[in-house]
Design an enzyme around this catalytic site. Structure first.
Site, mmCIF file in Angstrom:
data_model
loop_
_atom_site.group_PDB
_atom_site.id
_atom_site.type_symbol
_atom_site.label_atom_id
_atom_site.label_comp_id
_atom_site.label_asym_id
_atom_site.label_seq_id
_atom_site.Cartn_x
_atom_site.Cartn_y
_atom_site.Cartn_z
ATOM 1 N N CYS A 201 0.823 -1.217 0.000
ATOM 2 C CA CYS A 201 0.000 0.000 0.000
ATOM 3 C C CYS A 201 0.851 1.259 0.000
ATOM 4 O O CYS A 201 0.481 2.267 -0.606
ATOM 5 C CB CYS A 201 -0.934 -0.006 1.205
ATOM 6 S SG CYS A 201 -2.288 -1.189 1.071
ATOM 7 N N CYS A 351 14.620 6.094 -1.159
ATOM 8 C CA CYS A 351 13.162 6.265 -1.105
ATOM 9 C C CYS A 351 12.792 6.440 0.363
ATOM 10 O O CYS A 351 13.553 7.050 1.116
ATOM 11 C CB CYS A 351 12.449 5.082 -1.761
ATOM 12 S SG CYS A 351 12.817 3.489 -1.008
#
Length: 406
Positions: A201, A351
């Protein structure tokens, strides 16, 4: 409806309901198929809910409201601000708390007399059989393949009915597995997929209200099983596409050639791999660089942030340039070259926590020149912040050529 579609009531009913319960569940008592006896079955039932997140939150809320007598919540995570867009049991004040504690408090606010048990651990081969065997049914709202297959195999070994749901972006699925009374997950999907075959998600996103749709469908299946009403999704996979407002159903049957589950050996390997990846122990260390290692030689490195625009608006590492993973996936190494004015010795990609930067590294490794060392920043910006280093807020605009200098 044929008997094959409904295994009958799952539990024996309590002897009676209290005056409080008669008043509280009045709208159930007048429903054909539920009535007083069905409500007595609900009050006698015990449910194990795996996960108190996107699916677990609506599942827990509606099971508690429906009058399930005993609920156990298992989850090892804590509430994060990004959860609140869909995990409706939790509040802003719960950020940082264990999800099981926040969920328990929310359920007891709804019904102070509800019996709620919490397990602040991850479901594992060590605890799954005991947990399944001690509950009437299980609802799996897990967010990874290993846990879903662990649930399936434990259900088959213990004979415990299992209600299964998944969500991704704008779509969701629900099915019900009753051992000995229809096909199981492995009849539909025999093999455990690779852990990174579908983005989670955090990477792929999920429509918050979709969780309510799929979670409510899972809770509905639980009520049907317990009361023995309707046609549960046994041998059927219900699929929902929120963007198209489309429901469809895939029918499937037991695979006569499938070997029955006899132990947890195979799934234990998958669970160990999933745990190692979640803990950062499964990373390719040869192509990683720590925060301290990067800082020791940052002047010779180009630091590329592959997160989305909105993530950089929250926080970014000073000196980093922005090249979203979505752009890299299309343009590859030439997109990196546009950011270089003087060839660096290292290109370091980061990231949030390391998953997307590792993916970007794989995309670039074959195309990058031999003179450039490609590395992924271990732990991403989370590790940077945890080390006490400063972050800045970015405008969110993608970097332009020439943004890097050495």
């Amino acid at each position: 409806m044929s008997a094959a579609n409904n295994p009958g009531p799952l539990v024996e009913p309590l002897d009676s309901l209290t005056p409080r319960e008669l008043e509280r569940y009045a709208r159930h008592l007048s429903l054909p198929g539920i009535g007083v006896e069905g409500q007595r079955r609900l009050r006698a039932a015990s449910a194990l809910v795996i996960g108190a997140g996107g699916l677990g939150a609506p599942v827990l809320h509606y099971l508690a409201a429906a009058g399930i007598g005993s609920i156990t919540i298992i989850d090892d995570d804590v509430v994060d601000a990004s959860n609140l867009q869909r995990q409706v049991l939790h509040r802003d004040a719960d950020i940082g708390r264990a999800k099981v504690d926040s969920a328990r408090d929310a359920l007891l606010r709804l019904d102070p007399l509800l019996e709620v048990h919490t397990v602040a651990k991850r479901l594992s081969p060590d605890n799954v059989l005991e947990l399944f065997a001690s509950h009437d049914l299980v609802l799996d709202g897990a967010d990874n393949f290993a846990t879903r297959y662990l649930s399936n195999d434990a259900a088959e070994l213990t004979g415990t009915p299992l209600i299964w749901g998944t969500i991704f972006r704008f779509a969701g699925q629900v099915s019900t597995f009753v051992p000995g009374h229809g096909p199981m997950l492995r009849d539909l999907f025999p093999d455990i997929p690779e852990a990174d075959s579908v983005p989670n998600c955090a990477e792929g996103g999920v429509l918050g209200v979709l969780c309510g749709t799929i979670g409510s469908a899972m809770a509905t299946e639980a009520v049907k099983l317990i009361c023995g009403i309707g046609a549960p999704l046994i041998g059927r996979l219900m699929r929902y596409d929120a963007l198209e407002s489309d429901y469809s159903t895939l029918r499937f049957s037991p695979d006569p050639d499938r070997e029955p589950v006899t132990d947890l050996a195979e799934v234990a390997v998958a669970c160990a791999a999933a745990r190692a990846e979640a803990d950062g122990d499964g990373a390719d260390r040869e192509h990683e660089i720590s925060v301290d290692e990067y800082l020791a030689d940052s002047s010779s490195a180009l630091l590329i942030d592959v997160r989305a625009d909105w993530e950089r608006q929250l926080a970014s590492i000073p000196g980093s340039v922005h090249l979203p993973l979505s752009v890299l996936q299309v343009e590859g190494w030439p997109a990196v070259e546009t950011l270089i004015t003087q060839p660096p010795r290292k290109v370091v990609i980061h990231c949030k926590s390391g998953a997307r930067s590792a993916q970007a590294l794989q995309l670039l490794q074959d195309a990058a020149p031999d003179s450039v060392r490609l590395r992924s920043l271990a732990g991403g910006i989370d590790a940077w912040s945890a080390s006490g280093h400063e972050t800045v807020q970015s405008s969110g605009q993608t970097a332009v050529p020439g943004a890097h200098h050495t």
